[in-house]
Design a protein around this motif. Sequence first.
Motif, PDB file in Angstrom:
ATOM      1  N   ASN A  84       8.182  13.389 -15.231  1.00  0.00           N
ATOM      2  CA  ASN A  84       7.925  13.894 -13.884  1.00  0.00           C
ATOM      3  C   ASN A  84       8.975  14.912 -13.474  1.00  0.00           C
ATOM      4  O   ASN A  84      10.115  14.875 -13.935  1.00  0.00           O
ATOM      5  CB  ASN A  84       7.966  12.744 -12.867  1.00  0.00           C
ATOM      6  N   THR A  85       8.570  15.781 -12.573  1.00  0.00           N
ATOM      7  CA  THR A  85       9.513  16.678 -11.920  1.00  0.00           C
ATOM      8  C   THR A  85       8.954  17.029 -10.547  1.00  0.00           C
ATOM      9  O   THR A  85       7.823  16.650 -10.207  1.00  0.00           O
ATOM     10  CB  THR A  85       9.764  17.949 -12.751  1.00  0.00           C
ATOM     11  N   VAL A  95      16.105  16.343 -10.966  1.00  0.00           N
ATOM     12  CA  VAL A  95      15.797  15.127 -11.715  1.00  0.00           C
ATOM     13  C   VAL A  95      16.067  15.348 -13.199  1.00  0.00           C
ATOM     14  O   VAL A  95      15.942  16.459 -13.722  1.00  0.00           O
ATOM     15  CB  VAL A  95      14.337  14.674 -11.495  1.00  0.00           C
ATOM     16  N   SER A 100      12.842  10.106 -16.314  1.00  0.00           N
ATOM     17  CA  SER A 100      11.862  10.330 -15.244  1.00  0.00           C
ATOM     18  C   SER A 100      10.459  10.173 -15.832  1.00  0.00           C
ATOM     19  O   SER A 100       9.665  11.115 -15.894  1.00  0.00           O
ATOM     20  CB  SER A 100      12.048  11.722 -14.633  1.00  0.00           C
ATOM     21  N   TYR A 128       5.409   6.724 -10.934  1.00  0.00           N
ATOM     22  CA  TYR A 128       6.348   7.831 -10.795  1.00  0.00           C
ATOM     23  C   TYR A 128       7.766   7.283 -10.915  1.00  0.00           C
ATOM     24  O   TYR A 128       8.130   6.315 -10.237  1.00  0.00           O
ATOM     25  CB  TYR A 128       6.208   8.503  -9.428  1.00  0.00           C
ATOM     26  N   ASN A 129       8.564   7.895 -11.769  1.00  0.00           N
ATOM     27  CA  ASN A 129       9.998   7.614 -11.844  1.00  0.00           C
ATOM     28  C   ASN A 129      10.735   8.942 -11.734  1.00  0.00           C
ATOM     29  O   ASN A 129      10.512   9.841 -12.558  1.00  0.00           O
ATOM     30  CB  ASN A 129      10.364   6.937 -13.168  1.00  0.00           C
ATOM     31  N   PHE A 130      11.595   9.056 -10.736  1.00  0.00           N
ATOM     32  CA  PHE A 130      12.412  10.255 -10.568  1.00  0.00           C
ATOM     33  C   PHE A 130      13.881   9.846 -10.687  1.00  0.00           C
ATOM     34  O   PHE A 130      14.452   9.248  -9.771  1.00  0.00           O
ATOM     35  CB  PHE A 130      12.141  10.922  -9.220  1.00  0.00           C
ATOM     36  N   LYS A 131      14.464  10.154 -11.830  1.00  0.00           N
ATOM     37  CA  LYS A 131      15.859   9.806 -12.111  1.00  0.00           C
ATOM     38  C   LYS A 131      16.729  11.030 -11.832  1.00  0.00           C
ATOM     39  O   LYS A 131      16.520  12.096 -12.412  1.00  0.00           O
ATOM     40  CB  LYS A 131      16.001   9.373 -13.570  1.00  0.00           C
ATOM     41  N   LYS A 159      17.704   6.425  -9.038  1.00  0.00           N
ATOM     42  CA  LYS A 159      16.320   6.885  -9.122  1.00  0.00           C
ATOM     43  C   LYS A 159      15.480   6.263  -8.016  1.00  0.00           C
ATOM     44  O   LYS A 159      15.880   5.277  -7.378  1.00  0.00           O
ATOM     45  CB  LYS A 159      15.710   6.546 -10.478  1.00  0.00           C
ATOM     46  N   THR A 161      11.136   5.255  -7.317  1.00  0.00           N
ATOM     47  CA  THR A 161       9.880   5.048  -8.039  1.00  0.00           C
ATOM     48  C   THR A 161       8.739   4.811  -7.059  1.00  0.00           C
ATOM     49  O   THR A 161       8.952   4.433  -5.896  1.00  0.00           O
ATOM     50  CB  THR A 161       9.973   3.839  -8.993  1.00  0.00           C
ATOM     51  N   SER A 258       3.513  16.198 -13.365  1.00  0.00           N
ATOM     52  CA  SER A 258       3.693  15.322 -14.527  1.00  0.00           C
ATOM     53  C   SER A 258       2.976  15.929 -15.724  1.00  0.00           C
ATOM     54  O   SER A 258       1.908  16.528 -15.582  1.00  0.00           O
ATOM     55  CB  SER A 258       3.126  13.924 -14.253  1.00  0.00           C
TER      56      SER A 258
END
Length: 263
Positions: A84-85, A95, A100, A128-131, A159, A161, A258
């Motif tokens: 993801n971004t 991110v 992510s 969704y994972n945004f690290k 992060k 989520t 994504s």
Amino acid sequence: MKQPTIILLAMLFSTWSLGQVEETAPQTKTTVFSIFDTKIEKTDHGDGRKTWEFSPKKRTYEESQKEEKNNKHSGDLSFDIGINTWVPSGEAPKVRPWGSWNPAINLRHTYQPNKNFGLSTLLGVSWYNFKFEDRNLQALRTSQGITFEEFDGQGIKSKITASYLNLAIVPSIASNNGKFRFGAGPYAGYRLGGRGKFVYNDDNGNRNKVFERANMFANNFRYGGRLEIGVGEIDLFVNYDLNNYFQKDKDPKVNALSFGLIL
């Protein structure tokens, strides 16, 4: 003496004759059964010999029509694994691609009237994972919205989520040999959950985790477009949300993007 002897000889001859008839005309037994579309006949000749005959099972017109109809429909379980971004990236914390992740599980039903056209319907769940690239940047939920603050210490991981239940409809076209496939269509999703996570080391070097259990102001609904491209045995996807990832006035104004592999 002569008459009993004649009678005895006649009885012996009759018995021998009957025995000969039984040997020359043994009873046969035929068993007929089917396996898939093959008709199998097993014949037991009564003298120890057995023969097998295999032949295609004759189908009625109704069965042929039903099979042709079923061949146009197929269903399977597919998996998306991607990253993801945010777009535009300057409006929100940067991110990290690794971490992510965007995993998804989809039930896919495909209607394919011919080899060049198909229509797929997907129902599934995605995450969704945004690290964050900055490990000391902590996401906090406030009454005004989400804020990102620098942590005074040694951050390890940070992060946010969110998970969604999604429905997508993707028309697609394919080359005659099926080696190239292209599809594009809309999707919509409803949020199931969300949270924030921050991991850091304290002054004693102990690892600590802080969770924001509530939703981090991710929108309750999402909608956008999905692109699928297949070359040979490899299938790729791109999902782009047309709505803002965060709720209105909860900042920042970014859209989720994504992309990855379809397994």
